[in-house]
Motif scaffolding. Structure first.
Motif, PDB file in Angstrom:
ATOM      1  N   SER A   1      35.492   2.561  33.357  1.00 17.19           N
ATOM      2  CA  SER A   1      35.673   1.124  33.588  1.00 17.19           C
ATOM      3  C   SER A   1      36.709   0.515  32.645  1.00 17.19           C
ATOM      4  CB  SER A   1      34.334   0.385  33.474  1.00 17.19           C
ATOM      5  OG  SER A   1      33.770   0.582  32.202  1.00 17.19           O
ATOM      6  N   HIS A   2      37.103   1.223  31.586  1.00 21.13           N
ATOM      7  CA  HIS A   2      38.135   0.750  30.660  1.00 21.13           C
ATOM      8  C   HIS A   2      39.297   1.733  30.653  1.00 21.13           C
ATOM      9  CE1 HIS A   2      35.543  -2.391  29.102  1.00 21.13           C
ATOM     10  NE2 HIS A   2      34.580  -1.494  28.982  1.00 21.13           N
ATOM     11  N   ASN A   3      40.505   1.220  30.353  1.00 21.61           N
ATOM     12  CA  ASN A   3      41.699   2.071  30.298  1.00 21.61           C
ATOM     13  C   ASN A   3      42.006   2.573  28.901  1.00 21.61           C
ATOM     14  OD1 ASN A   3      42.292   1.953  33.029  1.00 21.61           O
ATOM     15  ND2 ASN A   3      43.410   0.037  32.807  1.00 21.61           N
ATOM     16  N   SER A   4      41.398   1.964  27.872  1.00 25.74           N
ATOM     17  CA  SER A   4      41.675   2.421  26.512  1.00 25.74           C
ATOM     18  C   SER A   4      40.429   2.327  25.648  1.00 25.74           C
ATOM     19  CB  SER A   4      42.831   1.630  25.889  1.00 25.74           C
ATOM     20  OG  SER A   4      42.471   0.286  25.720  1.00 25.74           O
ATOM     21  N   PHE A   5      40.403   3.194  24.647  1.00 24.38           N
ATOM     22  CA  PHE A   5      39.293   3.294  23.710  1.00 24.38           C
ATOM     23  C   PHE A   5      39.904   3.499  22.332  1.00 24.38           C
ATOM     24  CE2 PHE A   5      38.184   4.984  27.811  1.00 24.38           C
ATOM     25  CZ  PHE A   5      36.990   4.346  28.112  1.00 24.38           C
ATOM     26  N   SER A   6      39.202   3.091  21.286  1.00 24.69           N
ATOM     27  CA  SER A   6      39.764   3.286  19.948  1.00 24.69           C
ATOM     28  C   SER A   6      38.659   3.488  18.927  1.00 24.69           C
ATOM     29  CB  SER A   6      40.648   2.106  19.548  1.00 24.69           C
ATOM     30  OG  SER A   6      39.898   0.910  19.527  1.00 24.69           O
ATOM     31  N   GLY A   7      39.052   4.133  17.849  1.00 26.28           N
ATOM     32  CA  GLY A   7      38.171   4.339  16.713  1.00 26.28           C
ATOM     33  C   GLY A   7      38.945   4.016  15.446  1.00 26.28           C
ATOM     34  N   THR A   8      38.214   3.790  14.380  1.00 27.87           N
ATOM     35  CA  THR A   8      38.835   3.454  13.096  1.00 27.87           C
ATOM     36  C   THR A   8      38.300   4.385  12.021  1.00 27.87           C
ATOM     37  OG1 THR A   8      37.093   1.889  12.497  1.00 27.87           O
ATOM     38  CG2 THR A   8      38.981   1.009  13.751  1.00 27.87           C
ATOM     39  N   LYS A   9      38.908   4.332  10.849  1.00 26.89           N
ATOM     40  CA  LYS A   9      38.418   5.136   9.730  1.00 26.89           C
ATOM     41  C   LYS A   9      36.963   4.808   9.437  1.00 26.89           C
ATOM     42  CE  LYS A   9      42.864   5.769   7.562  1.00 26.89           C
ATOM     43  NZ  LYS A   9      43.782   5.401   6.512  1.00 26.89           N
ATOM     44  N   ALA A  10      36.604   3.528   9.529  1.00 24.50           N
ATOM     45  CA  ALA A  10      35.227   3.099   9.249  1.00 24.50           C
ATOM     46  C   ALA A  10      34.271   3.457  10.380  1.00 24.50           C
ATOM     47  CB  ALA A  10      35.195   1.589   9.001  1.00 24.50           C
ATOM     48  N   ASN A  11      34.758   3.505  11.614  1.00 18.03           N
ATOM     49  CA  ASN A  11      33.929   3.835  12.776  1.00 18.03           C
ATOM     50  C   ASN A  11      34.737   4.759  13.691  1.00 18.03           C
ATOM     51  OD1 ASN A  11      31.950   3.934  14.711  1.00 18.03           O
ATOM     52  ND2 ASN A  11      32.464   1.946  15.589  1.00 18.03           N
ATOM     53  N   PRO A  12      34.833   6.053  13.344  1.00 23.59           N
ATOM     54  CA  PRO A  12      35.718   6.976  14.064  1.00 23.59           C
ATOM     55  C   PRO A  12      35.121   7.539  15.347  1.00 23.59           C
ATOM     56  CG  PRO A  12      34.709   8.126  12.242  1.00 23.59           C
ATOM     57  CD  PRO A  12      34.231   6.691  12.175  1.00 23.59           C
ATOM     58  N   HIS A  13      34.521   6.660  16.183  1.00 28.09           N
ATOM     59  CA  HIS A  13      33.911   7.091  17.437  1.00 28.09           C
ATOM     60  C   HIS A  13      34.268   6.101  18.540  1.00 28.09           C
ATOM     61  CE1 HIS A  13      31.311   9.835  15.175  1.00 28.09           C
ATOM     62  NE2 HIS A  13      31.176   8.835  14.325  1.00 28.09           N
ATOM     63  N   ALA A  14      34.460   6.600  19.751  1.00 30.42           N
ATOM     64  CA  ALA A  14      34.651   5.768  20.930  1.00 30.42           C
ATOM     65  C   ALA A  14      33.963   6.468  22.092  1.00 30.42           C
ATOM     66  CB  ALA A  14      36.134   5.578  21.224  1.00 30.42           C
ATOM     67  N   ILE A  15      33.169   5.728  22.878  1.00 28.85           N
ATOM     68  CA  ILE A  15      32.392   6.309  23.970  1.00 28.85           C
ATOM     69  C   ILE A  15      32.839   5.701  25.291  1.00 28.85           C
ATOM     70  CG2 ILE A  15      30.088   6.625  24.930  1.00 28.85           C
ATOM     71  CD1 ILE A  15      29.027   6.630  22.073  1.00 28.85           C
ATOM     72  N   SER A  16      33.053   6.558  26.290  1.00 31.13           N
ATOM     73  CA  SER A  16      33.621   6.147  27.572  1.00 31.13           C
ATOM     74  C   SER A  16      32.656   5.446  28.508  1.00 31.13           C
ATOM     75  CB  SER A  16      34.183   7.362  28.297  1.00 31.13           C
ATOM     76  OG  SER A  16      33.135   8.233  28.702  1.00 31.13           O
ATOM     77  N   GLY A  17      31.400   5.858  28.532  1.00 29.88           N
ATOM     78  CA  GLY A  17      30.514   5.475  29.627  1.00 29.88           C
ATOM     79  C   GLY A  17      30.771   6.426  30.788  1.00 29.88           C
ATOM     80  N   PRO A  18      29.946   6.387  31.838  1.00 29.27           N
ATOM     81  CA  PRO A  18      30.106   7.330  32.947  1.00 29.27           C
ATOM     82  C   PRO A  18      31.358   7.029  33.779  1.00 29.27           C
ATOM     83  CG  PRO A  18      28.070   6.059  33.161  1.00 29.27           C
ATOM     84  CD  PRO A  18      28.761   5.575  31.952  1.00 29.27           C
ATOM     85  N   PRO A  19      31.956   8.059  34.395  1.00 28.22           N
ATOM     86  CA  PRO A  19      33.136   7.836  35.237  1.00 28.22           C
ATOM     87  C   PRO A  19      32.762   7.126  36.529  1.00 28.22           C
ATOM     88  CG  PRO A  19      32.443  10.125  35.377  1.00 28.22           C
ATOM     89  CD  PRO A  19      31.568   9.465  34.355  1.00 28.22           C
ATOM     90  N   ASN A  20      33.736   6.379  37.099  1.00 30.42           N
ATOM     91  CA  ASN A  20      33.482   5.682  38.350  1.00 30.42           C
ATOM     92  C   ASN A  20      34.405   6.132  39.486  1.00 30.42           C
ATOM     93  OD1 ASN A  20      35.865   4.378  37.643  1.00 30.42           O
ATOM     94  ND2 ASN A  20      34.820   2.592  36.834  1.00 30.42           N
ATOM     95  N   LYS A  21      35.245   7.154  39.232  1.00 25.08           N
ATOM     96  CA  LYS A  21      36.041   7.745  40.305  1.00 25.08           C
ATOM     97  C   LYS A  21      36.329   9.207  39.983  1.00 25.08           C
ATOM     98  CE  LYS A  21      40.388   5.684  38.673  1.00 25.08           C
ATOM     99  NZ  LYS A  21      41.528   4.854  39.053  1.00 25.08           N
ATOM    100  N   VAL A  22      36.699   9.965  41.029  1.00 28.86           N
ATOM    101  CA  VAL A  22      36.945  11.398  40.873  1.00 28.86           C
ATOM    102  C   VAL A  22      38.442  11.689  40.857  1.00 28.86           C
ATOM    103  CG1 VAL A  22      34.746  12.054  41.925  1.00 28.86           C
ATOM    104  CG2 VAL A  22      36.777  11.850  43.348  1.00 28.86           C
TER     105      VAL A  22
END
Length: 113
Positions: free
Chosen positions: A71-92
């Motif tokens: 549902s999003h086109n970009s994700f980001s993480g930082t030194k303080a929070n180095p994680h980004a989660i996509s969620g489930p895909p909505n197209k194949v």
């Protein structure tokens, strides 16, 4: 080494596939990922978590033709929070994306069935 984590989300099981980003030791050098290709099954409540080894600022961008399977086109993480989660895909399909860390970029892919 493939890391798969089971997480409870609103009474359903979510499978999270972790992709570890390792930035280049030199500014502008190409980062690496431990999985250059990830396969997900739409409808099986799977998602991707990008994390940076040792903590770093990074972006994940689906601006290639075909866009994002999420549902999003970009994700980001930082030194303080180095994680980004996509969620489930909505197209194949097959989706190229860019990972940028420490000024360098790499283009892995996600395949969704």
């Amino acid at each position: 080494v493939c890391t798969v984590v089971m997480v409870r989300a609103q009474g359903t099981d979510t499978t999270t596939i972790v992709v570890t980003i390792t930035p280049s030791a030199t500014e502008g050098g190409t980062p690496s990922v431990d999985k250059s290709s990830v396969t997900l099954n739409k409808g099986q409540n799977q998602q991707v978590e990008w994390t940076c080894e040792g903590g770093c600022d990074f972006t994940v961008d689906f601006s290639h033709p075909g866009g994002s399977p999420f549902s999003h086109n970009s994700f980001s993480g930082t030194k303080a929070n180095p994680h980004a989660i996509s969620g489930p895909p909505n197209k194949v399909g097959t989706f190229k994306y860019s990972v940028t860390a420490n000024g360098g970029t790499l283009d892995p892919q996600i395949i969704v069935h």
